[in-house]
Design an enzyme around this catalytic site. Structure first.
Site, PDB file in Angstrom:
ATOM      1  N   ARG A  39      78.954  55.424 -26.417  1.00 31.86           N
ATOM      2  CA  ARG A  39      79.719  56.171 -27.431  1.00 31.86           C
ATOM      3  C   ARG A  39      80.900  56.924 -26.792  1.00 31.86           C
ATOM      4  O   ARG A  39      81.975  57.037 -27.378  1.00 31.86           O
ATOM      5  CB  ARG A  39      78.798  57.145 -28.164  1.00 31.86           C
ATOM      6  CG  ARG A  39      79.464  57.763 -29.377  1.00 31.86           C
ATOM      7  CD  ARG A  39      78.481  58.453 -30.324  1.00 31.86           C
ATOM      8  NE  ARG A  39      79.112  58.666 -31.624  1.00 31.86           N
ATOM      9  CZ  ARG A  39      79.342  59.865 -32.165  1.00 31.86           C
ATOM     10  NH1 ARG A  39      78.973  60.947 -31.527  1.00 31.86           N
ATOM     11  NH2 ARG A  39      79.940  59.967 -33.329  1.00 31.86           N
TER      12      ARG A  39
ATOM     13  N   HIS B 160      84.704  56.464 -28.052  1.00 29.24           N
ATOM     14  CA  HIS B 160      85.531  57.557 -28.568  1.00 29.24           C
ATOM     15  C   HIS B 160      86.747  57.825 -27.681  1.00 29.24           C
ATOM     16  O   HIS B 160      87.755  58.332 -28.162  1.00 29.24           O
ATOM     17  CB  HIS B 160      84.693  58.829 -28.754  1.00 29.24           C
ATOM     18  CG  HIS B 160      83.944  58.842 -30.044  1.00 29.24           C
ATOM     19  ND1 HIS B 160      83.591  59.994 -30.706  1.00 29.24           N
ATOM     20  CD2 HIS B 160      83.484  57.830 -30.820  1.00 29.24           C
ATOM     21  CE1 HIS B 160      82.938  59.687 -31.821  1.00 29.24           C
ATOM     22  NE2 HIS B 160      82.858  58.372 -31.904  1.00 29.24           N
TER      23      HIS B 160
ATOM     24  N   TRP C 280      68.840  53.465 -35.714  1.00 32.05           N
ATOM     25  CA  TRP C 280      69.086  52.295 -36.557  1.00 32.05           C
ATOM     26  C   TRP C 280      68.003  51.226 -36.390  1.00 32.05           C
ATOM     27  O   TRP C 280      67.695  50.498 -37.308  1.00 32.05           O
ATOM     28  CB  TRP C 280      70.443  51.678 -36.216  1.00 32.05           C
ATOM     29  CG  TRP C 280      71.635  52.486 -36.613  1.00 32.05           C
ATOM     30  CD1 TRP C 280      72.328  52.393 -37.791  1.00 32.05           C
ATOM     31  CD2 TRP C 280      72.331  53.494 -35.836  1.00 32.05           C
ATOM     32  NE1 TRP C 280      73.379  53.273 -37.792  1.00 32.05           N
ATOM     33  CE2 TRP C 280      73.415  53.960 -36.603  1.00 32.05           C
ATOM     34  CE3 TRP C 280      72.124  54.041 -34.559  1.00 32.05           C
ATOM     35  CZ2 TRP C 280      74.298  54.947 -36.156  1.00 32.05           C
ATOM     36  CZ3 TRP C 280      73.005  55.029 -34.114  1.00 32.05           C
ATOM     37  CH2 TRP C 280      74.074  55.467 -34.900  1.00 32.05           C
TER      38      TRP C 280
END
Ligand code: ZEM
Length: 300
Positions: free
Chosen positions: A41, A45, A185
């Protein structure tokens, strides 16, 4: 005169950094036992601020070291990822933060069972915060397919690439104290696979309002046999994840990736490599020429 970045490290030097990242991934006390997902991540980003039209943002600069970008609520929690990498940066001071953040994600994805991803170094680190783009360029999970297109087309991605990139949600979880969303998820969030696409299609996802007012989608497997005292595991999807199902062009790719793991791995590998190159200008031999832009500001 065209300036280039620092001299390229040797293969052996790079291998040492990659080994150090591999060792660091094992974090028994953290989340699901791995630093991998949050490192992925971080890289995303760092690059996902890119705007193709103005040629601003992108993975050069490591702007998250500055409050202007690091303090953006969209980047909440990524200080953990930066802290994980700090000892590596200290030990191998020749590598820039911008390169290390991208390389760590590539190593993490591979170690978690994902595809090999092409990676090139040469990014430079900003020495102040003047080249950091304005906040608000990263996607907002509470929105739908129009928003996803608006954000990802700005970076230069198409519909297929948006869906392939979203497959990164096979990894990691949402944290109530970071994004405000909650849960993971897939059942095994430290194993890279196409499970996210399979689950999207397989279940009847139900809207759930969280105490903080945010809405996400959940599924509880009620068929599963539980031991006494065991709670059924709840999996989640963000509203943006659900929009991949409801939008016909996106859905086509969700289906293809659910059916064909090799195709997903191949497409993910290509699109993640492209993501990490956003905002990086290279000359014919692959040397980064952003150093010139860092002096003069980006050419737009
Ligand atoms: Zn994510 N992502 N993301 N993402 N993401 C979260 C977590 C992770 C969106 C989003 O709002 C969120 C991509 C695309 C998009 C990862 C990788 C990639 C979380 C949870 C949110 C809310 C953060 C938290 O609370 O810690 C949205 C709206 C996206 C638009 C499509 C792309 C592209 C990614 C990489 C290629 C990963 C690995 C995580 C898990 C992080 C962790 O700490 O476990």
């Amino acid at each position: 005169m065209s300036q280039t970045g620092p001299a390229a490290p040797s293969v052996a030097q790079l291998e040492q950094v990659k080994d150090a990242v591999r060792t660091l991934l094992h974090q028994p006390e953290y989340d699901d036992g791995s630093a991998g997902p949050v490192l992925v991540r971080l890289a995303w980003h760092s690059a996902g601020t890119y705007c193709a039209e103005t040629k601003t943002g992108g993975s050069n600069g490591a702007g998250m070291r500055y409050e202007k970008e690091g303090g953006d609520p969209a980047n909440a929690g990524l200080a953990h990822a930066r802290a994980f990498l700090e000892p590596i940066k200290e030990k191998f001071s020749w590598i820039t933060y911008a390169d290390l953040w991208c390389l760590a994600a590539v190593v993490a994805i591979k170690e978690m069972g994902g595809p090999e991803i092409a990676w090139q170094g040469g990014r430079t680190d900003f020495t102040d915060d003047t080249k950091i783009p304005p906040r608000g360029r990263l996607p907002d999970a509470a929105q739908g397919s129009d928003h996803l297109r608006h954000i990802f087309y700005r970076m230069g991605f198409n519909d297929q690439e948006i869906v392939a990139l979203s497959g990164a949600h096979n990894l990691g979880r949402c944290h109530s104290d970071r994004s405000g969303f909650e849960g993971k998820w897939v059942n095994n969030p430290t194993r890279f696979s196409n499970q996210y696409f399979k689950l999207l299609l397989a279940h009847d996802w139900k809207k759930k309002k969280l105490d903080n007012g945010l809405e996400q989608f959940v599924y509880v497997d009620e068929e599963i046999e539980l031991e006494e005292g065991e709670k059924p595991e709840e999996l989640m999807m963000l509203p943006t994840d659900m929009s991949l199902l409801s939008d016909p062009a996106f859905r086509t790719w969700v289906k293809r990736y659910a059916e064909d793991k090799d195709l997903f791995f191949d497409h993910f590998s290509k699109v993640f490599a492209k993501l990490l190159e956003l905002g990086i200008c290279r000359d014919a031999s692959g040397n980064v020429t952003n150093a010139e832009n860092v002096e003069d500001g980006y050419k737009s």
